[in-house]
Every structure is written in structure tokens, then in C-alpha cells.
Design a protein around this motif. Structure first.
Motif, PDB file in Angstrom:
ATOM      1  N   UNK A   1       0.776  -1.261   0.000  1.00 27.13           N
ATOM      2  CA  UNK A   1       0.000   0.000   0.000  1.00 27.13           C
ATOM      3  C   UNK A   1       0.797   1.295   0.000  1.00 27.13           C
ATOM      4  N   UNK A   2       2.117   1.216   0.221  1.00 26.19           N
ATOM      5  CA  UNK A   2       2.838   2.483   0.372  1.00 26.19           C
ATOM      6  C   UNK A   2       3.176   3.049  -1.014  1.00 26.19           C
ATOM      7  N   UNK A   3       2.117   3.457  -1.678  1.00 30.43           N
ATOM      8  CA  UNK A   3       2.277   3.901  -3.062  1.00 30.43           C
ATOM      9  C   UNK A   3       1.691   5.291  -3.231  1.00 30.43           C
ATOM     10  N   UNK A   4       2.189   5.991  -4.210  1.00 27.57           N
ATOM     11  CA  UNK A   4       1.580   7.257  -4.621  1.00 27.57           C
ATOM     12  C   UNK A   4       1.089   7.086  -6.055  1.00 27.57           C
ATOM     13  N   UNK A   5      -0.027   7.712  -6.411  1.00 27.21           N
ATOM     14  CA  UNK A   5      -0.448   7.657  -7.806  1.00 27.21           C
ATOM     15  C   UNK A   5       0.385   8.648  -8.614  1.00 27.21           C
ATOM     16  N   UNK A   6       0.903   8.180  -9.739  1.00 25.82           N
ATOM     17  CA  UNK A   6       1.842   9.013 -10.507  1.00 25.82           C
ATOM     18  C   UNK A   6       1.349   9.147 -11.945  1.00 25.82           C
ATOM     19  N   UNK A   7       1.532  10.346 -12.510  1.00 20.59           N
ATOM     20  CA  UNK A   7       1.199  10.521 -13.932  1.00 20.59           C
ATOM     21  C   UNK A   7       2.365  11.230 -14.640  1.00 20.59           C
ATOM     22  N   UNK A   8       2.460  11.021 -15.931  1.00 25.85           N
ATOM     23  CA  UNK A   8       3.492  11.695 -16.728  1.00 25.85           C
ATOM     24  C   UNK A   8       2.833  12.531 -17.803  1.00 25.85           C
ATOM     25  N   UNK A   9       3.519  13.584 -18.225  1.00 28.56           N
ATOM     26  CA  UNK A   9       3.059  14.335 -19.398  1.00 28.56           C
ATOM     27  C   UNK A   9       3.733  13.684 -20.601  1.00 28.56           C
ATOM     28  N   UNK A  10       2.940  13.237 -21.561  1.00 28.42           N
ATOM     29  CA  UNK A  10       3.499  12.535 -22.719  1.00 28.42           C
ATOM     30  C   UNK A  10       4.322  13.488 -23.587  1.00 28.42           C
ATOM     31  N   UNK A  11       4.007  14.771 -23.504  1.00 22.70           N
ATOM     32  CA  UNK A  11       4.686  15.758 -24.335  1.00 22.70           C
ATOM     33  C   UNK A  11       6.077  16.112 -23.799  1.00 22.70           C
ATOM     34  N   UNK A  12       6.112  16.596 -22.525  1.00 18.28           N
ATOM     35  CA  UNK A  12       7.395  17.102 -22.015  1.00 18.28           C
ATOM     36  C   UNK A  12       8.038  16.162 -21.000  1.00 18.28           C
ATOM     37  N   UNK A  13       7.395  15.037 -20.714  1.00 16.89           N
ATOM     38  CA  UNK A  13       7.929  13.994 -19.819  1.00 16.89           C
ATOM     39  C   UNK A  13       7.988  14.406 -18.352  1.00 16.89           C
ATOM     40  N   UNK A  14       7.346  15.509 -17.986  1.00  9.91           N
ATOM     41  CA  UNK A  14       7.315  15.871 -16.559  1.00  9.91           C
ATOM     42  C   UNK A  14       6.501  14.833 -15.808  1.00  9.91           C
ATOM     43  N   UNK A  15       6.902  14.626 -14.555  1.00 10.54           N
ATOM     44  CA  UNK A  15       6.237  13.591 -13.741  1.00 10.54           C
ATOM     45  C   UNK A  15       5.576  14.258 -12.540  1.00 10.54           C
ATOM     46  N   UNK A  16       4.372  13.839 -12.210  1.00  9.31           N
ATOM     47  CA  UNK A  16       3.620  14.449 -11.098  1.00  9.31           C
ATOM     48  C   UNK A  16       3.004  13.390 -10.214  1.00  9.31           C
ATOM     49  N   UNK A  17       2.845  13.769  -8.944  1.00  9.70           N
ATOM     50  CA  UNK A  17       2.018  12.961  -8.058  1.00  9.70           C
ATOM     51  C   UNK A  17       0.597  13.414  -8.309  1.00  9.70           C
ATOM     52  N   UNK A  18      -0.252  12.481  -8.667  1.00 10.75           N
ATOM     53  CA  UNK A  18      -1.610  12.851  -9.050  1.00 10.75           C
ATOM     54  C   UNK A  18      -2.323  13.648  -7.952  1.00 10.75           C
ATOM     55  N   UNK A  19      -2.134  13.197  -6.687  1.00  3.22           N
ATOM     56  CA  UNK A  19      -2.882  13.844  -5.611  1.00  3.22           C
ATOM     57  C   UNK A  19      -2.380  15.250  -5.282  1.00  3.22           C
ATOM     58  N   UNK A  20      -1.220  15.640  -5.781  1.00  2.00           N
ATOM     59  CA  UNK A  20      -0.771  17.010  -5.514  1.00  2.00           C
ATOM     60  C   UNK A  20      -0.664  17.852  -6.792  1.00  2.00           C
ATOM     61  N   UNK A  21      -1.128  17.304  -7.904  1.00  2.00           N
ATOM     62  CA  UNK A  21      -1.089  18.044  -9.173  1.00  2.00           C
ATOM     63  C   UNK A  21      -1.817  19.387  -9.032  1.00  2.00           C
ATOM     64  N   UNK A  22      -2.924  19.364  -8.283  1.00  2.00           N
ATOM     65  CA  UNK A  22      -3.729  20.571  -8.103  1.00  2.00           C
ATOM     66  C   UNK A  22      -2.942  21.739  -7.515  1.00  2.00           C
ATOM     67  N   UNK A  23      -1.900  21.441  -6.690  1.00  2.00           N
ATOM     68  CA  UNK A  23      -1.100  22.516  -6.075  1.00  2.00           C
ATOM     69  C   UNK A  23      -0.400  23.362  -7.131  1.00  2.00           C
ATOM     70  N   UNK A  24      -0.188  22.767  -8.316  1.00  2.00           N
ATOM     71  CA  UNK A  24       0.580  23.485  -9.342  1.00  2.00           C
ATOM     72  C   UNK A  24      -0.301  24.117 -10.416  1.00  2.00           C
ATOM     73  N   UNK A  25      -1.605  24.071 -10.171  1.00  2.00           N
ATOM     74  CA  UNK A  25      -2.530  24.652 -11.166  1.00  2.00           C
ATOM     75  C   UNK A  25      -3.304  25.766 -10.486  1.00  2.00           C
ATOM     76  N   UNK A  26      -3.421  26.932 -11.146  1.00  3.21           N
ATOM     77  CA  UNK A  26      -4.090  28.038 -10.448  1.00  3.21           C
ATOM     78  C   UNK A  26      -5.613  27.864 -10.430  1.00  3.21           C
ATOM     79  N   UNK A  27      -6.241  28.611  -9.511  1.00  7.09           N
ATOM     80  CA  UNK A  27      -7.677  28.416  -9.244  1.00  7.09           C
ATOM     81  C   UNK A  27      -8.527  28.616 -10.501  1.00  7.09           C
TER      82      UNK A  27
END
Ligand code: ATP
Length: 438
Positions: free
Chosen positions: A29-55
Motif C-alpha cells: 500500500x505504500x504507493x503514490x499515484x503518478x502521472x506523466x506528461x506525454x509531451x514534455x515527460x514531466x512527472x507528477x504525483x496525481x494527488x498534488x497536481x492541483x497545487x501546481x494549477x491556479x484556481x
């Protein structure tokens, strides 16, 4: 811990038997959900992606999502119910991590790095434990993990510590030490690193007393930060709602600090019930039951955990202590550390490097160093030396001057008020120890 009769210290291993991490649930269970951008290859933790997007962008994406799903009333009402939560950031995180809605919402978002839309992969689970190998052969049979938390070392040693220290319930075992997590994104200086210092305490209680002790530690731990000078208005609890509790927890709260980048957890307090001890019993085949002499029965205690990041809370103390002010037209930078936290407690400064002052100052330094962390500085004008100590948070500066030669007293300058008093050299140690223990 040092001041409590019912808390023992421990230094458990960093590498433990891999079954420990199977029992604890970390392998699975000690996992984080992870996603990648297919274009620029940046990697994000899905649950904190929102912190990097403005309101504004978040709102736009949610509107588009609603528009696409307008004929599906069931999913729209699910979205509404998630959005009705009290915390906007958490609501967005819940939308993203929902299996059904998250996939559709991701398609409406732009990558924060390259700005392209609909370029995210679907979420994958990523285990945060670092692996290494025992012995010369690097095969799956020799895999071990660097501990991702200190807690499990306490659980498996619970009866060793209890019987050696002859503690009875309730009592605690505390440990400070390194923990390792293969975080997807490290960021914000010490806030999220892959190698960090934890300070955890596991408090073993009678099962029926769990609520009482959970509430006790909740209050005590917040007071610990306050008593060490942290600004009250920058501290808050974040109680976990029932549907967000970790698999091992019956009740949980975080102590959060208002960092310059927003509120963030410094410490987690959990009622872990007897989950961990029962799992370790099951996986090791060894009893971890405590014999209650009064009740004449054996049972697994419940555990109240206080799990703090030493490096993360140090960062909060550092930010909280930093201040700039104007003194006589000049800028003064001061770290207003509580004296107990200041790395150097006193600086010893001879006013000039002659007339016997350095010799007296060195004698004072030698005498104090046995009990207090001190620093000797004879470089530059005394005003500049004061400023250097202010910048690193030294609460006291002791200056040997002309009057010292006459009456064996020194000037003791206090960092925050900059007030100066004269104290006899013979009484310096007592004077400082009293101030430092206040
Ligand atoms: P987060 O949600 O920030 O990842 P967490 O809930 O996983 O933290 P816990 O497992 O409860 O954290 O760990 C206890 C404490 O250890 C946290 O409150 C935090 O202070 C500290 N901590 C956890 N992960 C890190 C890290 N990567 N870097 C620095 N400190 C950390």
C-alpha cells in the motif's frame, strides 16, 4: 521524552527483515499515484497536481468536465457532492484521485510545465520504498528496504523495550532517525526530500483508553510547537474525515504550519488501534501481547502515534524565527529562535584584542563550553559581531570590556530586546542556564 518517566528511547535498524514491510502493508500500500506528461515527460504525483494549477484553470477544467457530462446526472451529483467539501484544494484532489472522474478531469487539464492539454498518461501506482540487496547476489530473494518510517522498528521491538524497562501501560517508545522515501517530486527545500529525519513516538495504551490518550497527545503536541515559540496563528489541526483515514487508523489529525507556499503537515497523530501489533504477530508467528498484571490478562495494546518530521518542522521553526527590522536606520536580520532551539547559546566577544581581554574571554569560553554550546569571535567591530550572532539566532552575547578588567563582570546582551546587563563572571554559567531553561 527525556522529561517523561513513561517514555523510553530506541534506535532500531534502518534495514529490517523484508517481512516487516509486508506485515505493515508498505509493500502493498505504500504507493503514490503518478502521472506523466506525454509531451514534455514531466512527472507528477496525481494527488498534488492541483497545487501546481491556479484556481482559474481548475474552475475552467471543472466547468468543461460538467459540460461534457451534462447528460449523466449520476456522475454530476457525485461531482457536486465532492465539491461541497469544506476545503477547495482537497475537493480538487478528491476529484483527481477518483477512478472515474479523475481520468476525465485529467483530459481537461494543461500540463503545468509545457502547457499542453490532454497529454497526461493515466495514473499508475508507484511504491515509495527504496530497495537494496543483502549479500553479494542481487536477486529477488535478497531484497531489503531502507525504512520509510521509524515506527515499524518500534512496533517489532515493543516487547523487548517493555520488558527491559519494566514499563506498564500506558507508556511510549520514542525514536529519532533517518527515513527514506523515493518521492516522485522533491520540493520546497526541506519540506519534501528523499532522505529525511523523523521523530516518532508510539504510545501503548489499554484499548478502552484510546480516545482519552489520542486527545491528550493531540493537545500536548500542538503545545510543544507553541512552547518552542512557533506563532500560534500559523498552527492548526487538520482532522482527517472518516473516508480519508489510512488503512491502519481509527482517528487521525495533522498538525499543520502555514508555510510561505501554503499550509502543510508537520506531524501526524494517529490512533493506530492494534493493527500493527496484530499484523506483526501474524507475520512473525510470535506473540506481541502485553500481560496486564492488574487485570491478569494478556492483550494487544492500542497505539497512539505522534509522527513528526524533524527536518520538516525544523524548516517551520526556521521560517517562523526569521525576521528583518530597522534599528537606527540600519537593517537588522534576526533569527528569533527559542533559546532551547538556538544552535549556539552564547557568543563570547573580547571588545578589543589587547589589554588582557582575549585571555579573560578565552577563560570564560573554556568554562562555559562544558555545559553550553558557545562561540568565540574576535573578528571586526563589536557591532558587526552582534549582527552576525543575531543572524544565526544566538540568544546571548557576552562582551569582555574595560569594566571587566576592573570588576570581573561582562556585558550580557539579549538578542531580541538588545538590552544589556552586567553579570559577574562567577555567576555567568548559572545566569545563562537559568535563562535557557525558562
Ligand atoms: P506527506 O503527505 O507530506 O507526504 P505523510 O502523511 O506521508 O506526509 P507521514 O507518513 O505521516 O507523512 O510521516 C510523518 C512526518 O514525516 C510528516 O508529518 C512529515 O513531517 C515527515 N515527512 C514525511 N515525508 C517527508 C519527506 N519526503 N520529506 C521530509 N519530511 C517528510
Amino acid at each position: 521524552m527525556t522529561y517523561r518517566e513513561n517514555v523510553e528511547g530506541l534506535d532500531a535498524s534502518i534495514l529490517m527483515h523484508p517481512r516487516v514491510w509486508e506485515a505493515s502493508g508498505h509493500v502493498e500500500n505504500f504507493t503514490d499515484p503518478m502521472i506523466d506528461c506525454k509531451q514534455c515527460k514531466s512527472r507528477y504525483r496525481l494527488d498534488v497536481l492541483g497545487d501546481q494549477i491556479n484556481e482559474k484553470k481548475k474552475k475552467k477544467a471543472i466547468e468543461a468536465l460538467r459540460e461534457n457530462l451534462k447528460d449523466n446526472s449520476e456522475i454530476i451529483s457525485k461531482i457536486d457532492s465532492i465539491l461541497s467539501g469544506p476545503d477547495e484544494n482537497e475537493n480538487f484532489e478528491s476529484l483527481l484521485t477518483d477512478d472515474e472522474i479523475g481520468r476525465l478531469l485529467l483530459a481537461e487539464l494543461n500540463c503545468p510545465q509545457c502547457g499542453n492539454k490532454n497529454t497526461f498518461t493515466s495514473a499508475r501506482k508507484f511504491n515509495l520504498m527504496f530497495k537494496t540487496f543483502i549479500g553479494p547476489v542481487e536477486d529477488s530473494g535478497s531484497v531489503v528496504y531502507l525504512r520509510p518510517e521509524t515506527a515499524q522498528g518500534i512496533f517489532v521491538n515493543f516487547l523487548n523495550v517493555q520488558s527491559a524497562s519494566r514499563q506498564k501501560l500506558p507508556f511510549g517508545i520514542a525514536q529519532i532517525g533517518k527515513a527514506f522515501r523515493n518521492e516522485i517530486n522533491t520540493k520546497n527545500f526541506l519540506f519534501r526530500t528523499r532522505e529525511f529525519e523523523q521523530m516518532e513516538m508510539q504510545f501503548f495504551v489499554k484499548p478502552a483508553d484510546d480516545k482519552k490518550w489520542f486527545d491528550y497527545w493531540k493537545t500536548e503536541r500542538l503545545n510543544w510547537y507553541k512552547n518552542l515559540g512557533m506563532s500560534e496563528e500559523k498552527l492548526r489541526y487538520h482532522d482527517h474525515p472518516e473516508n480519508k483515514l489510512a488503512h491502519y487508523a481509527k482517528e487521525a489529525t495533522d498538525i499543520e504550519y502555514d508555510f510561505p507556499f501554503g499550509w502543510g503537515e508537520m506531524e501526524g497523530i494517529h490512533n493506530r488501534t492494534n493493527f500493527d501489533l496484530s499484523k506483526h504477530e501474524e507475520y512473525s508467528g510470535k506473540s506481541l501481547k502485553f500481560f496486564d498484571e492488574e487485570a491478569k490478562e494478556k492483550y494487544l495494546p492500542f497505539i497512539i502515534e505522534t509522527s513528526a518530521g524533524a527536518s520538516r518542522s525544523f524548516m517551520a521553526f526556521l521560517i517562523d524565527a526569521y525576521s528583518e527590522e530597522e534599528v537606527k536606520g540600519e537593517q537588522r536580520v534576526v533569527l528569533r529562535f527559542h533559546p532551547k532551539l538556538a544552535p549556539i547559546k552564547a557568543a563570547i566577544l573580547p571588545l578589543v584584542n589587547k589589554d588582557g581581554m582575549p585571555e579573560i574571554a578565552r577563560e570564560i569560553e573554556k568554562g562555559l563550553r562544558r555545559n553550553i554550546k558557545v562561540f568565540y569571535d574576535d573578528k571586526g567591530a563589536v557591532g558587526r559581531r552582534y549582527r552576525r550572532q543575531d543572524e544565526i539566532g544566538t540568544p546571548f552575547c557576552l562582551t569582555v570590556d574595560t569594566q571587566t578588567l576592573e570588576d570581573k563582570t561582562v556585558t550580557v546582551r539579549e538578542r531580541d530586546s538588545m538590552e544589556q546587563v552586567r553579570v559577574s563572571i562567577d555567576e555567568l554559567s548559572e545566569h545563562l542556564l537559568k535563562k535557557l531553561s525558562d
